[in-house]
Enzyme design. Structure first.
Site, short mmCIF file in Angstrom:
data_model
loop_
_atom_site.label_atom_id
_atom_site.label_comp_id
_atom_site.label_asym_id
_atom_site.label_seq_id
_atom_site.Cartn_x
_atom_site.Cartn_y
_atom_site.Cartn_z
CB SER A 13 -0.78 -0.40 1.22
OG SER A 13 -1.49 0.98 1.05
CG ASP B 27 -2.68 4.07 -2.23
OD1 ASP B 27 -3.20 3.46 -2.51
OD2 ASP B 27 -3.22 3.41 -1.11
CG ASP C 185 -2.89 -0.65 -2.93
OD1 ASP C 185 -2.38 0.48 -2.61
OD2 ASP C 185 -3.36 -1.13 -2.51
CG ASP D 140 -6.38 0.10 -1.40
OD1 ASP D 140 -4.91 1.31 -1.25
OD2 ASP D 140 -5.76 -0.21 -0.67
#
Length: 576
Positions: free
Chosen positions: A146, A304, A306, A308
């Site tokens: 993340s 961010d 990834d 999400d």
């Protein structure tokens, strides 16, 4: 010393490659580093693995990834009907070793005769959630850490419903992993053998297209965007991560034009232009704000690595750009989505908003004004996904929107995790709508405060690394359990909720209630005026987090009260 024995085993065992051995030999005179790498196994938590990249049992590397995947494979073969044919889909982000770890996982699954669907290149985490459902897989894996710093990576597991695995499933997988005593017992085949046996499939554009079409279906005002979308000035930064192609593609196909921060457009595992690739931190928007000085803009978005989570920057009353909090963005989206659905007469009577226990109650107040119920879950979007599944199975309530204060939002049910692609689309649509009415997003937020009350929130994160840090976090939580405050400054504590022991106590009336949520090491304190604070260890980083929330009759009163409560609690923590 067990850790030293493990260190020597890794150096001398023929199973481990020469690069791994060389890395370990280079720390042979650093006893503390050896201990930290080998004093325990990297924990497979409620969602999977996350840790510093490197050699050792307490690091994430191809061997710990293989072992975790073998445990997952054993669980699937034992518990999921037709798991080998259904297969597992795997995605990965732009971090160091992400592509390597993803392929390692695929080859372990293939060795267990479980089909592996591996994305051809990096993809957002929410698309992985979608792909599990789209391909009807038994599970999903995404390699990501993340918004953690660049030295980290992680391994998250998703269930058949496309949601992150919940604690009950995680515990079963952990049991399977713990049964694997030796790394060399993990099944593994070559890339060529996996493909020749029809067990490894490379996927990409087909899934992208299906996902993008579903995202666009969530647009509530397509005609408005077609007519005036190009008038909205948007700056976007993917922060060197996975969001660049899909976020821009969705916005462009709907009718928006997007200016991207060029220095942060391409994948970069070092995230070299930021201290941390985290849209929760203002510093992440430095380059975007510099660009905004030359490119007059209505909204700045940042996702961010990834993709999400999404952060939002708007102009305030002083004509200065301001980074909104996750609670503020969430409140704006709740108001916009529900009011638009009501306007279009598609707001269901059994609709539900889902938020976490550390998220502001402002969204709940907004939902209540539309006759919509709110359900609280523990921190972590996996629990929001679990509730969506529950609503579908019982067919009694309809999920409308879910969010958490840490910049995660979701509409629709084809994804079961927070989704910055969906959220970015809704934010741009919302901004465009208000602009067509002559209102900025900041002015819309002020109207929400005027209508529902002035809410102020803050999160204090304390980083406590290593073995000593972990012990200190436990000490702090123990201290607050054993020395539970009955008052904060001039206010009595009304409710004390201990989610680990699943009990809520009213210190004023003496009442006790059972908490009907999964157990978690979280302490929540509600004061007489409904202000609250919550203490919990991070599930993904070496941090303890303290959340604060107050409501005032003006922004000044809310800020003053927040500071008073925060100072008191932080002093208690310092003395613990």
């Amino acid at each position: 010393m067990k850790y030293k024995n493990l260190y020597n085993e890794w150096i001398n065992h023929p199973y481990f490659d020469e690069d791994t051995k060389l890395e370990l030999k280079n720390i042979e005179n650093n006893e503390k580093e050896i201990e930290d790498r080998f004093y325990k196994d990297l924990e497979f938590g409620t969602g999977g693995l996350r840790g510093v990249i490197g050699a050792g049992t307490n690091r994430i590397n191809k061997y710990t990834v293989r072992k975790a995947t073998q445990g997952l494979a054993n669980y699937l073969l034992e518990n999921i009907e037709n798991a080998q044919e259904k297969g597992v889909v795997i995605a990965y982000d732009s971090r160091h070793e992400s592509d390597v770890f993803a392929r390692e996982a695929a080859l372990v699954l293939s060795a267990n005769e479980i089909k592996a669907y591996l994305f051809e290149d990096l993809r957002p985490t929410p698309e992985l959630s979608f792909a599990v459902r789209y391909l009807h897989c038994a599970a999903g894996i995404v390699i990501t850490a993340s918004h953690n710093p660049s030295e980290y990576n992680g391994y998250k597991v998703y269930g058949e419903d496309g949601g992150q695995i919940v604690p009950s499933m995680a515990e079963c997988i952990i049991e399977e992993i713990q049964k694997i005593e030796n790394y060399e017992d993990v099944s593994y085949i070559s890339d060529e053998e996996a493909k020749s046996k029809g067990l490894l499939f490379i996927i990409g554009e087909e899934v992208d297209k299906a996902y993008i079409e579903k995202v666009k279906e969530l647009s509530l005002r397509k005609d408005m965007i077609r007519n005036s979308g190009k008038k909205l000035k948007i700056i976007y930064t993917p922060l060197h991560g996975t969001g660049n192609k899909l976020v821009r593609r969705v916005l462009n196909e709907l009718g928006f034009e997007v200016a991207v921060v060029k220095k942060q457009e391409n994948p970069d595992p070092n995230f070299s232009t930021v201290k941390s690739p985290n849209p929760e931190e203002n510093e992440a928007f430095t380059l975007a704000l510099e660009m905004a000085k030359e490119y007059e803009t209505d909204v700045i978005l940042g996702t961010d690595p990834d993709c999400d989570r999404v952060g939002l920057v708007v102009k305030n009353d002083q004509d200065e750009y301001e980074v909104l909090t996750g609670n503020q963005t969430g409140a704006l989206l709740v108001e916009y989505v529900l009011s638009t659905m009501k306007e279009k007469k598609v707001l269901p009577k059994n609709g539900v908003l889902i938020k976490t226990i550390v998220t502001s109650k402002l969204g709940e107040e907004i939902a209540k004004s539309f006759g919509i119920d709110t359900t609280d879950t523990l921190t972590g979007f996996k629990f929001i996904g679990e509730k969506i599944k529950e609503f579908e199975e019982k067919e009694d309530r309809e999920f409308l929107f879910g969010y958490e204060e840490s910049y995660g939002y979701l509409a629709g049910t084809f994804v079961r995790d927070k989704d910055a692609v969906i959220a970015s689309m809704l934010i741009c649509e919302m901004t465009s709508y208000y602009k067509s009415k002559g209102i900025t997003l900041y002015e819309a937020l002020k109207e929400i405060y005027k209508k529902y009350g002035y809410y102020e929130e803050e999160l204090v994160s304390m980083t406590l690394k290593g073995k000593e840090g972990l012990e200190k976090i436990k000490e702090i939580l123990k201290y607050f359990r054993e020395n539970t405050p009955k008052s904060i400054e001039n206010q009595r504590v009304k409710w004390f909720r201990d989610y680990k022991n699943a009990v809520a106590m009213n210190f004023i009336t003496g009442d006790m209630e059972k908490i009907n949520l999964p157990t978690s090491d979280v302490l929540h304190f509600t004061l007489e005026d409904e202000s609250w604070f919550c203490i919990r260890p991070s599930g993904t980083e070496p941090k303890i987090k303290i959340y604060f929330s107050v409501k005032g009759n003006s922004m000044k009163s809310a800020k003053d009260n927040l500071k008073m409560i925060k100072d008191h609690v932080i002093k208690m923590i310092s003395n613990s």
